[in-house]
Design a protein around this motif. Structure first.
Motif, PDB file in Angstrom:
ATOM      1  N   GLY A 160     -38.572 -37.764 -32.086  1.00  0.00           N
ATOM      2  CA  GLY A 160     -39.855 -37.363 -31.441  1.00  0.00           C
ATOM      3  C   GLY A 160     -39.859 -37.602 -30.095  1.00  0.00           C
ATOM      4  O   GLY A 160     -40.821 -37.828 -29.220  1.00  0.00           O
ATOM      5  N   GLN A 212     -49.283 -47.975 -30.335  1.00  0.00           N
ATOM      6  CA  GLN A 212     -49.356 -46.307 -30.732  1.00  0.00           C
ATOM      7  C   GLN A 212     -48.088 -45.852 -30.142  1.00  0.00           C
ATOM      8  O   GLN A 212     -47.826 -44.300 -30.009  1.00  0.00           O
ATOM      9  CB  GLN A 212     -50.271 -45.538 -29.858  1.00  0.00           C
ATOM     10  CG  GLN A 212     -50.334 -45.634 -28.484  1.00  0.00           C
ATOM     11  CD  GLN A 212     -50.736 -46.931 -27.608  1.00  0.00           C
ATOM     12  OE1 GLN A 212     -50.896 -47.918 -28.317  1.00  0.00           O
ATOM     13  NE2 GLN A 212     -51.092 -46.814 -26.477  1.00  0.00           N
ATOM     14  N   ASN A 224     -45.823 -41.715 -27.199  1.00  0.00           N
ATOM     15  CA  ASN A 224     -46.701 -41.830 -28.365  1.00  0.00           C
ATOM     16  C   ASN A 224     -46.385 -41.179 -29.521  1.00  0.00           C
ATOM     17  O   ASN A 224     -45.872 -40.297 -29.515  1.00  0.00           O
ATOM     18  CB  ASN A 224     -48.202 -41.717 -27.863  1.00  0.00           C
ATOM     19  CG  ASN A 224     -48.710 -42.804 -26.677  1.00  0.00           C
ATOM     20  OD1 ASN A 224     -48.228 -43.772 -26.767  1.00  0.00           O
ATOM     21  ND2 ASN A 224     -49.536 -42.131 -25.701  1.00  0.00           N
ATOM     22  N   LYS A 225     -46.897 -41.877 -30.876  1.00  0.00           N
ATOM     23  CA  LYS A 225     -46.654 -41.254 -32.020  1.00  0.00           C
ATOM     24  C   LYS A 225     -47.030 -39.927 -32.277  1.00  0.00           C
ATOM     25  O   LYS A 225     -46.710 -39.041 -32.869  1.00  0.00           O
ATOM     26  CB  LYS A 225     -47.037 -42.248 -33.168  1.00  0.00           C
ATOM     27  CG  LYS A 225     -46.373 -43.643 -33.001  1.00  0.00           C
ATOM     28  CD  LYS A 225     -46.968 -44.466 -34.167  1.00  0.00           C
ATOM     29  CE  LYS A 225     -46.277 -46.050 -34.026  1.00  0.00           C
ATOM     30  NZ  LYS A 225     -46.975 -46.946 -35.000  1.00  0.00           N
ATOM     31  N   ASP A 226     -48.443 -39.758 -31.499  1.00  0.00           N
ATOM     32  CA  ASP A 226     -49.029 -38.516 -31.917  1.00  0.00           C
ATOM     33  C   ASP A 226     -48.307 -37.617 -30.701  1.00  0.00           C
ATOM     34  O   ASP A 226     -48.996 -36.239 -30.751  1.00  0.00           O
ATOM     35  CB  ASP A 226     -50.520 -38.347 -31.591  1.00  0.00           C
ATOM     36  CG  ASP A 226     -50.929 -38.884 -30.095  1.00  0.00           C
ATOM     37  OD1 ASP A 226     -50.092 -39.146 -29.067  1.00  0.00           O
ATOM     38  OD2 ASP A 226     -51.883 -39.218 -29.900  1.00  0.00           O
ATOM     39  N   GLY A 227     -47.208 -37.614 -30.115  1.00  0.00           N
ATOM     40  CA  GLY A 227     -46.630 -36.664 -29.337  1.00  0.00           C
ATOM     41  C   GLY A 227     -47.056 -36.499 -27.695  1.00  0.00           C
ATOM     42  O   GLY A 227     -46.735 -35.926 -27.094  1.00  0.00           O
ATOM     43  N   THR A 228     -48.140 -37.448 -27.602  1.00  0.00           N
ATOM     44  CA  THR A 228     -48.723 -37.657 -25.958  1.00  0.00           C
ATOM     45  C   THR A 228     -47.916 -38.653 -25.353  1.00  0.00           C
ATOM     46  O   THR A 228     -47.044 -39.114 -25.970  1.00  0.00           O
ATOM     47  CB  THR A 228     -50.051 -37.968 -26.257  1.00  0.00           C
ATOM     48  OG1 THR A 228     -50.181 -39.232 -27.011  1.00  0.00           O
ATOM     49  CG2 THR A 228     -51.038 -36.942 -26.949  1.00  0.00           C
ATOM     50  N   ASN A 229     -47.910 -38.621 -23.950  1.00  0.00           N
ATOM     51  CA  ASN A 229     -47.441 -39.533 -23.254  1.00  0.00           C
ATOM     52  C   ASN A 229     -48.421 -40.108 -22.266  1.00  0.00           C
ATOM     53  O   ASN A 229     -49.389 -39.287 -21.862  1.00  0.00           O
ATOM     54  CB  ASN A 229     -45.918 -38.996 -22.741  1.00  0.00           C
ATOM     55  CG  ASN A 229     -46.401 -37.659 -21.757  1.00  0.00           C
ATOM     56  OD1 ASN A 229     -46.619 -37.769 -20.849  1.00  0.00           O
ATOM     57  ND2 ASN A 229     -46.096 -36.395 -22.505  1.00  0.00           N
TER      58      ASN A 229
END
Length: 212
Positions: free
Chosen positions: A125, A163, A194-199
């Protein structure tokens, strides 16, 4: 009468005390001694002042060194039970240097050299814009991409945000752990993935000392 008065005045003047040469010499000597004493005292004061400044500088340096040693001991204690697999190119020298850096802080690291690193970055990821030359994955599944200082690896693992999947230092910033070269340093950011692909920014690194 005038003649007698004149003689009397001459006799009176002849009896006036003459300047004492010894007294003048004594005064000159006294002034010289006083001047020398003053100069000596000033020099002594300067020496003491300089000594105090040197001592203060030494004390500050000792405090800084002591703080660095204590911080490293703390982070080493946090990482001594952590193991990670580092995916890197077999010929990557800075990757090897980073591994040595984290091992010096107690982390146990083993290396793997897959032909296609991007497959592992995808698997764990790591967003494309966050990528660097190597990817470290702990046995707990946390990801540390690139030249993340061991200090921040330990800090993250001590209290991982709910997260987050890990940290990344995109690219290869000059002066980051494993990228040292002739004392050069370029400020950089440690990013939280982060798990949702954001940073988001996890830490701003403004100096080399901040990494220790």
């Amino acid at each position: 009468m005038v003649i007698l008065a004149t003689k009397f005045i001459r006799q009176f003047k002849s009896r006036e005390p003459k300047p004492n040469k010894l007294t003048k010499k004594s005064l000159r000597g006294g002034f010289m001694i006083l001047a020398a004493s003053t100069l000596f005292a000033c020099n002594q004061a300067d020496i003491k002042a300089n000594a105090n400044v040197d001592t203060s500088i030494d004390n500050v340096e000792n405090v800084n060194q002591s703080s660095t040693i204590n911080a490293k001991a703390l982070h080493s204690d946090l990482l001594k039970n952590v193991s990670a697999t580092v995916y890197k190119d077999v010929n990557c020298g800075c990757c090897k240097d980073w591994i040595e850096h984290v091992q010096n802080y107690g982390l146990t690291a083993t290396s793997q050299h897959p032909k296609d690193l991007s497959l592992f970055k995808d698997r764990y990821g790591v967003p494309t814009e966050m990528r660097s030359c190597h990817t470290a994955v702990t046995t707990d599944g946390y990801v540390f991409e690139g030249h993340v200082p061991a200090k921040y690896v330990a800090q993250f693992l001590a209290n991982p945000p709910a997260q987050a999947i890990g940290l990344a230092v995109p690219g290869m910033p000059m002066g980051s752990p494993g990228m040292e070269y002739q004392g050069q340093f370029a400020p950089y950011q440690i990013m939280q993935i982060n798990k949702d692909g954001t940073n988001q920014v996890y830490a701003d690194i403004e100096s080399a000392d901040q990494q220790l």
